[in-house]
Design an enzyme around this catalytic site. Structure first.
Site, PDB file in Angstrom:
ATOM      1  CB  CYS A 183      -6.442  53.685 -40.454  1.00  0.00           C
ATOM      2  SG  CYS A 183      -7.385  52.291 -40.803  1.00  0.00           S
ATOM      3  CB  CYS A 190      -4.979  51.160 -42.833  1.00  0.00           C
ATOM      4  SG  CYS A 190      -6.570  51.733 -42.564  1.00  0.00           S
ATOM      5  CG  ASP A 191      -1.511  52.476 -41.368  1.00  0.00           C
ATOM      6  OD1 ASP A 191      -1.259  51.825 -42.378  1.00  0.00           O
ATOM      7  OD2 ASP A 191      -1.756  53.704 -41.255  1.00  0.00           O
TER       8      ASP A 191
END
Ligand code: NAP
Length: 313
Positions: A134, A137-138
């Site tokens: 992701c 997200c990261d």
């Protein structure tokens, strides 16, 4: 018996939320069962720009939140629970959940799909330490760092483009000699100076100590193997449908495990419908998932009318 729903929806992504809105609005007693936050894969979209009528790009979380509010406004209920099993009882379905059984005349499976893994050495060991599925997200953890993106579909191209806003050192590899992605997305990647694209290349091993340090790559044409320094690897190589809880239903799947439906979204099991990414379909988009959900709600209402001998002919 507890309360009997007309339309139980498993999964609150675009397909499930759209079905909830259409179902509740058609006066079906509708329940959405979701184990995580509503939104599904849309939650991972930073800037959604291809949904009709959304001219200014919208965040996937915001759109999902609006969809849920809309479904609730029309009277749909929501249950936070994991679905464990679905089976048929006399004239209805029983859905075994982590919060107890739910009974419903019809069930819509809108559980989507989960990311596929590479299955190479080091992948499991470095999840959360450089291996990610992701970018939204990261990605921000690796600002200005050297990152590897794996995949050749829409997701890989979209996510590589997103990561290129965080770092000018993105390397993208694909196992074939051209992208599978839609032309517009592929061209955006190929013309991006922050992304170095290497076709015919695969990742063989992920190495590091307390965190990811390097990745072993192989050119599949000349079989040359190199180990290069990277801080992160983002894997976007497709997905696997979430259907494990359906084994008791005997529902028909295609050769890759996606649920086969007719054009009304009904599966091989009467009263059991499927919509969105979990369904066998050639094009998986937010809009196709939402459309599937609307059709499924309409079909579920017709199915219930038929069972009650109230069908309009
Ligand atoms: P996808 O279209 O199935 O593409 C997966 C890619 O990963 C393919 O290029 C495939 O290679 C490669 N791959 C599969 N297994 C691999 C392995 N073990 N090692 C290396 N590479 C591997 O999946 P997706 O990109 O996640 O997209 C899924 C669906 O969501 C699609 O229908 C897509 O249109 C939709 N989507 C749309 C958007 C958008 O419109 N903006 C964004 C994201 C996703 P091959 O080409 O060799 O098979």
């Amino acid at each position: 018996m507890g309360q009997l729903y007309d339309f139980a929806i498993v999964g609150a992504g675009a397909a499930g939320l759209s079905a909830a809105q259409y179902g509740a609005r058609a006066n079906l007693k509708t329940l959405v069962i979701e184990e995580l936050a509503p939104g599904g894969q849309a939650l991972l979209i930073d800037n959604l720009e291809n949904y009709p009528g959304i001219v200014e790009p919208i965040n996937g979380y915001d759109l999902s939140d609006r969809m849920r509010t809309q479904a609730e406004r029309f009277g749909s209920s929501f249950l936070d629970a994991s679905v464990l099993k679905v089976h048929r009882a006399a004239g209805h379905f029983v859905i075994e959940t982590s919060s107890g059984p739910v009974e419903s005349l019809t069930v819509l499976v809108a559980t989507g799909a989960e990311h596929r893994q590479l299955g190479i050495p080091g992948e499991q060991a470095f999840v959360g330490k450089g291996v990610s599925y992701c970018a939204t997200c990261d990605g921000p953890f690796f600002k200005s760092k050297r990152m590897l993106v794996v995949g050749g579909g829409d997701a890989a191209c979209d996510e590589a483009t997103y990561l290129s806003k965080l770092s000018g050192q993105i390397v993208m590899i694909h196992r074939r000699d051209r992208f599978r992605a839609q032309k517009a997305l592929a061209e955006r990647v190929l013309s991006n100076p922050s992304i170095e694209v290497r076709f015919n290349t695969i990742a063989k091993e992920i190495r590091g100590d307390t965190k990811l340090r390097s990745i072993v790559l192989e050119d599949v044409v000349n079989h040359k193997v190199v180990e290069e320094p990277f801080e992160a690897i983002f894997v976007f190589i497709g997905s696997i449908p979430r259907t494990g809880f359906l084994t008791d239903t005997g529902v028909q799947m295609d050769e890759t495990g996606y649920i086969v439906t007719d054009c009304g979204m009904q599966s091989s099991v009467p009263g059991l419908f499927a919509a969105g990414d979990v369904r066998s379909t050639p094009f998986r988009q937010l809009i196709t998932a939402a459309a599937d959900g609307a059709i499924a709600a309409h079909s579920a209402a017709n199915y219930i009318d038929e069972q009650r001998g109230q069908a309009y002919r």
